[in-house]
Write an enzyme that holds these catalytic residues in place. Structure first.
Site, PDB file in Angstrom:
ATOM      1  N   ASP A  66      48.729  -4.475   0.148  1.00  0.00           N
ATOM      2  CA  ASP A  66      47.192  -4.638   0.913  1.00  0.00           C
ATOM      3  C   ASP A  66      46.411  -3.932  -0.199  1.00  0.00           C
ATOM      4  O   ASP A  66      46.633  -3.663  -1.466  1.00  0.00           O
ATOM      5  CB  ASP A  66      47.463  -3.620   2.052  1.00  0.00           C
ATOM      6  CG  ASP A  66      46.273  -4.015   2.985  1.00  0.00           C
ATOM      7  OD1 ASP A  66      45.501  -4.825   2.666  1.00  0.00           O
ATOM      8  OD2 ASP A  66      46.128  -3.719   4.080  1.00  0.00           O
TER       9      ASP A  66
HETATM   10  C1  NOJ Z   1      42.744  -4.847   4.204  1.00  0.00           C
HETATM   11  C2  NOJ Z   1      43.332  -5.225   5.450  1.00  0.00           C
HETATM   12  O1  NOJ Z   1      44.398  -4.112   5.828  1.00  0.00           O
HETATM   13  C3  NOJ Z   1      44.304  -6.430   5.120  1.00  0.00           C
HETATM   14  O2  NOJ Z   1      44.681  -6.898   6.329  1.00  0.00           O
HETATM   15  C4  NOJ Z   1      43.402  -7.275   4.390  1.00  0.00           C
HETATM   16  O3  NOJ Z   1      44.086  -8.671   4.394  1.00  0.00           O
HETATM   17  C5  NOJ Z   1      43.013  -7.059   3.342  1.00  0.00           C
HETATM   18  N1  NOJ Z   1      42.084  -5.723   3.590  1.00  0.00           N
HETATM   19  C6  NOJ Z   1      42.058  -8.102   2.400  1.00  0.00           C
HETATM   20  O4  NOJ Z   1      40.862  -8.032   2.799  1.00  0.00           O
END
Ligand code: NOJ
Length: 758
Positions: free
Chosen positions: A289
């Site tokens: 993530d």
């Molecule tokens: C953080 C989020 O937790 C995740 O779900 C997302 O895909 C990413 N940011 C990218 O934006």
């Protein structure tokens, strides 16, 4: 330039290796290996590096040194994929650099969080889950893929398949609710919708099952918080939607921000390598993530950036999203012999393979067609699919004396509330590339029915700015106590036949980082509702929210309640059609609605405890001040018609592991309108080698019936449906007695029993 030219000739040869020359071998695998053999270590590591967009209309945004550094990295082939770059123009400009200016010309993949649409927004995912309509959910993901791919996106970071039992967690809006069975089917439907039957088509996108694992179980529902759950919950509740995603062929899996039993999941080799790869055989790409490689340092797990890179790569995380750590540290770790280059090769192979699967090596510009972009975005076909999905996502929570549907003529309607004419909040969170204020408001939707008189009053404000760019520090406490609109709202309600009150949460009150400590209807909105109730008790409460709310007062006093979540672009049209009975609501809650925040976590498939009660004395598992039961159970939802369940029958009482049991129920529409019922099958395993839930959803069917029509609804029960992760740490069934329940929600009480024998 010279190098690029020669590399090109070489790449061209690799790409044109044909099937005849490699009979019986994995053709793509051979191409991948050949490219790999051409790459320098830096270039390989570059493929494992994902950057956030840094592009203005014509080039890297000039305002930050970081952006320029990213630009330089891009030209050196040190970036493998990008996120948050949107639209054919920008993506083409960046892809051209990757293809024409880097040594090997390897195309980039462009990812976006297409969570519930790209330009046109569908209902938020929890709302779609409330439809229980897998085909419609698949369609919704399909059109999101069609729209986003027409704007150059090749990869979405969806579906979120995290189970959660805590409505305080803002990200429940992004999931499919609390139940692993329903969520697994929905995960598969979404993946099928996004990926279609061929990833290389220009209108499909790679999907991502996220966040592996147990991110939805953060303590107290506070986002990014510690997760501490046992093996039993992990295997029986958290893992099934991931397994289903892999079976559906999901291209990638994203790790979470959380730790799990003391180990941050991005560096957790037991679950990524041990479970995801070795046990489940997942061969796709694992991406961290945003910054979760780096976040292992503040977690107190990785000692520094070198160590974070080592832990993440050894665990099996292939791509580092935005930590900038792989690209800085992996080479050093190899030179210092802390990790083996083979690990890098393994990851790069997967990334290159995904690029092949997406067809990017055949044509890096295949998704980039300006004409298509213009034609597809917001097209009537897409709007229509979103409208169908939106109608089916609405849940009727209460309808005393058949207050709904409304008559289409001669009514004076007071339409009240801060969300009644809001074109922004209903879009919800995660808007990808949609424009603010583009939802059809309830007022607009209702105005299309012109037989009634509508008096609109805002009545109160939402507690947050509604421009969609709310920063935490800008929370408008200011408006929170403002009751200056109450008088006109009261006057409008007093002189009307009926009041429709549209209240709930701001569109940015749920989502990532939007946890709440309480789940009341925010601000003065409940006070507004109470004031209106004093002058006119014929009220239809229309709720918009991204999580289950505490609706106790409303449930006790308000005759009709519609849960509409945040329905996206077509909100007002969908709600108007339901209010007027042009669509008879058929949604069922995918998540339990508590009576109060004190009951959380509350979920239907809980364990019995040793003191289930109820008892006359105090010593049983209960609250002294409220019942244990929720306000609205999982699976609950009414219709404008009524359904009667009877004659539950079962064709055998004894079943061995090879047999199946046929169970059926008679369903009858005993109301006056045509309607759709979600017939639900629950099973209880009476005794197990571990404690078992009081009920588990094991099947459901969507049945449409005309008034007076009856139908037998059948289910088949087979041994695999009875398996669970047991005390031996195996996924298997155990012999013994099972109870079957069929009905309209998780309180279903028509019951039969059977015994499983070996
Ligand atoms: C953080 C989020 O937790 C995740 O779900 C997302 O895909 C990413 N940011 C990218 O934006």
């Amino acid at each position: 330039m010279k190098t690029t030219f020669f590399a090109y000739i070489f790449l061209f040869k690799i790409l044109s290796i044909n099937a005849q020359s490699v009979v019986n071998k994995d053709l793509v695998g051979i191409k991948v290996d050949s490219i790999l053999s051409l790459m320098t270590l830096d270039e390989k590591i570059g493929q494992m590096n994902q950057y956030n967009g840094f592009w203005d209309a014509t080039g890297p945004s000039p305002d930050s040194g970081e952006q320029l550094k990213k630009y330089e990295s891009l030209k050196k082939g040190l970036v493998g994929s990008m996120l948050n770059v949107r639209g054919v123009d920008e993506i083409s400009a960046i892809q051209k650099i990757a293809v024409n200016q880097t040594r090997l010309g390897i195309p980039l993949i462009f990812a976006n969080d297409v969570i519930h649409g790209y330009k046109t927004l569908s209902p938020i995912p929890i709302a779609e889950a409330a439809s229980w309509d897998l085909k419609e959910i698949e369609n919704s993901a399909r059109i999101a893929a069609i729209e986003s791919s027409a704007a150059g996106t090749n990869w979405t970071f969806a579906p979120m398949v995290d189970i959660s039992r805590d409505p305080r967690w803002g990200r429940v809006m992004e999931g499919a609710g609390e139940d692993p069975f329903l969520a697994s089917l929905i995960a598969a439907a979404r993946i099928k919708g996004f990926q279609g039957d061929d990833l290389s088509k220009h209108n499909t996108v790679a999907a991502t099952a996220k966040h592996f694992a147990a991110y939805g179980f953060s303590e107290s529902g506070r986002d990014y918080n510690t997760v501490d759950i046992g093996d039993n919950t992990l295997n029986n509740i958290v893992y099934p939607p991931f397994i289903s995603s892999i079976e559906a062929g999901v291209a990638s899996v994203m790790t979470g921000f959380n730790d799990l039993d003391g180990i941050p999941v991005t560096g957790n080799s037991d679950i990524i390598k041990g479970i995801l790869r070795d046990k489940w055989g997942f061969e796709g790409v694992v991406i961290s993530d945003w910054g979760s490689v780096r976040e292992m340092i503040p977690h107190g797990f990785a000692k520094n950036a070198d160590n974070a890179a080592e832990l993440a790569i050894k665990a099996g995380t292939d791509i580092d999203m935005e930590s900038n750590i792989y690209v800085r540290k992996l080479k050093k770790l190899i030179n210092d012999k802390i990790i083996d280059e083979k690990l890098i090769d393994q990851s790069v192979r997967k990334i290159l393979r995904l690029k092949f699967d997406l067809g990017l090596f055949d044509d890096p510009f295949k998704y980039l067609d300006k004409e298509r972009e213009k034609k597809v975005l917001n097209s009537p076909e897409i709007q229509n699919t979103v409208l169908q999905m939106a109608k089916k996502s609405i849940v009727l929570l209460k309808n005393s004396n058949s207050l709904l549907p409304l008559k289409k003529e001669n009514l004076k309607i007071a339409l009240i509330g801060p969300l009644a004419n809001d074109k922004n909040s209903p879009l919800g969170n995660w808007r990808t590339n949609s424009d603010n204020n583009t939802a059809v408001s309830v007022l607009e939707g209702m105005s299309k029915y012109d037989g009634n008189e509508i008096i609109y009053e805002k009545g109160a404000n939402l507690i947050l700015n509604s421009d969609g760019v709310v920063k935490f520090s800008e929370k408008i406490i200011l408006n929170q106590n403002d009751k200056s609109g109450f008088d006109s709202a009261r006057i409008a309600a007093a002189k009307s036949d009926i009041a429709i009150v549209v209240i709930g949460e701001d569109g940015f009150q749920s989502g990532e980082g939007r946890s709440r400590s309480e789940i009341a209807i925010p601000g003065v909105q409940l006070d507004l509702l109470k004031e209106i109730f004093k002058v006119n008790n014929k009220i239809v409460l229309v709720l918009m929210n991204g999580r289950p709310l505490d609706l106790s007062w409303a449930d006790e006093n308000i005759p009709a309640i519609l849960e509409t979540w945040q329905l996206g672009t077509q909100t007002g049209n969908a709600i108007a059609q339901v209010l007027y009975g042009d669509y008879n609501p058929s949604g069922k809650l995918p998540m339990t609605f508590p009576r109060s925040v004190g009951q959380i976590p509350i979920y239907y498939n809980h364990k019995s405890t040793g003191r289930p009660g109820p008892k006359k004395v105090v010593f049983w598992s209960h609250f002294n001040d409220i019942p244990n039961t929720p306000l609205y159970p999982f699976g609950y939802g009414l219709s404008y018609t009524r359904f009667k369940y009877s004659n539950l029958s079962i064709d055998k009482k004894l079943m061995n592991v090879k047999q199946t049991i046929n169970v059926s129920v008679l369903l009858e529409n005993i109301g006056k309108l045509k309607g759709r019922e979600v017939v639900q099958l629950y099973i209880k395993d009476k005794f197990g080698s571990t404690t078992r839930p009081v009920k588990e959803l094991k099947g459901f069917k969507l049945i449409d019936l005309e008034p007076g029509e009856k139908r037998r609804v059948d289910f088949k029960i087979s041994e695999p449906m009875l398996r669970f992760y047991n005390a031996k740490k195996n996924w298997e069934s155990e012999q013994g007695v099972f109870e079957i329940f069929i009905g309209s929600d998780s309180n279903a009480d028509l019951k039969e029993t059977f015994e499983l024998i070996r």
